[in-house]
Design an enzyme around this catalytic site. Structure first.
Site, PDB file in Angstrom:
ATOM      1  N   ARG A   1       0.834  -1.201   0.000  1.00 33.78           N
ATOM      2  CA  ARG A   1       0.000   0.000   0.000  1.00 33.78           C
ATOM      3  C   ARG A   1       0.866   1.247   0.000  1.00 33.78           C
ATOM      4  NH1 ARG A   1      -5.420  -1.318   0.928  1.00 33.78           N
ATOM      5  NH2 ARG A   1      -5.657  -3.455   1.651  1.00 33.78           N
TER       6      ARG A   1
ATOM      7  N   GLU B   1     -12.448   9.467  -4.326  1.00 26.52           N
ATOM      8  CA  GLU B   1     -13.446   9.571  -3.258  1.00 26.52           C
ATOM      9  C   GLU B   1     -14.428  10.677  -3.623  1.00 26.52           C
ATOM     10  OE1 GLU B   1     -13.631  10.128   1.600  1.00 26.52           O
ATOM     11  OE2 GLU B   1     -11.765  10.578   0.540  1.00 26.52           O
TER      12      GLU B   1
END
Length: 176
Positions: A114, A163
């Protein structure tokens, strides 16, 4: 009105005065197919192309996009360049020529290992925006009806997460 920062370990409470003139200008995403990416960010999210720069010797192009909200963007090349690099909240898409035809993918940072996570757009009506994205066939990573309330995630053609929030719905977010 002056800004009072939240207090957290590691936060400098009084940054050097010279930094008051600094601007967070842009973030960059590598894209494989600029036509698909430009379509997504302009048609789906409403961004405008401020500037395209081609670098023949390096075999890559840069595309700088932003939300302009009716601003007058200069036509003259040198003025447009200063405008692009002097404003806030610009998205730079970098296309390495020939990458559109290879089989590899760019790492979006949301799988191991990540790293980078997402960019975010605030919309006036989250439900209406998500309905529009569905109509446009946009891929949802997290629809509104799953997981955390009042937030959705969509993905762009390269798999980067975007988002989607509505500021007026998030006043209580993170307050236990």
């Amino acid at each position: 009105m002056s800004f009072n920062t939240e207090v957290q370990p590691g936060i400098c409470m009084e940054p050097d005065a010279i930094t008051q003139e600094y601007v967070f200008n842009h973030t960059m995403l590598r894209v494989k197919d600029p036509k698909r990416s430009l379509d997504f960010y302009s048609r789906v999210l409403g961004m405008r192309l401020l500037r395209r720069l081609d670098f023949e010797e390096g075999r890559f192009s840069l595309y700088f996009l932003a939300m302009t909200r009716g601003e007058e963007v200069p036509d003259a090349v040198d003025e447009r360049q200063r405008y692009t690099f002097g404003r806030q909240s610009v998205l730079e898409l970098t296309h390495n020529w020939g990458s559109e035809s290879d089989d590899s993918q760019y790492h979006n940072g949301n799988q191991d290992p990540r790293g980078f996570g997402h960019i975010c757009f605030s919309v006036p009506d989250l439900v209406a925006a998500c309905e529009r994205f569905e109509t446009l066939g946009v891929n949802f990573v997290k629809p509104l009806d799953r997981g955390m309330k009042n937030v959705a995630f969509i993905s762009d053609p390269d798999g980067y997460w975007v988002e989607i929030v509505q500021a007026s719905l998030n006043g209580e977010m993170g307050r236990g």
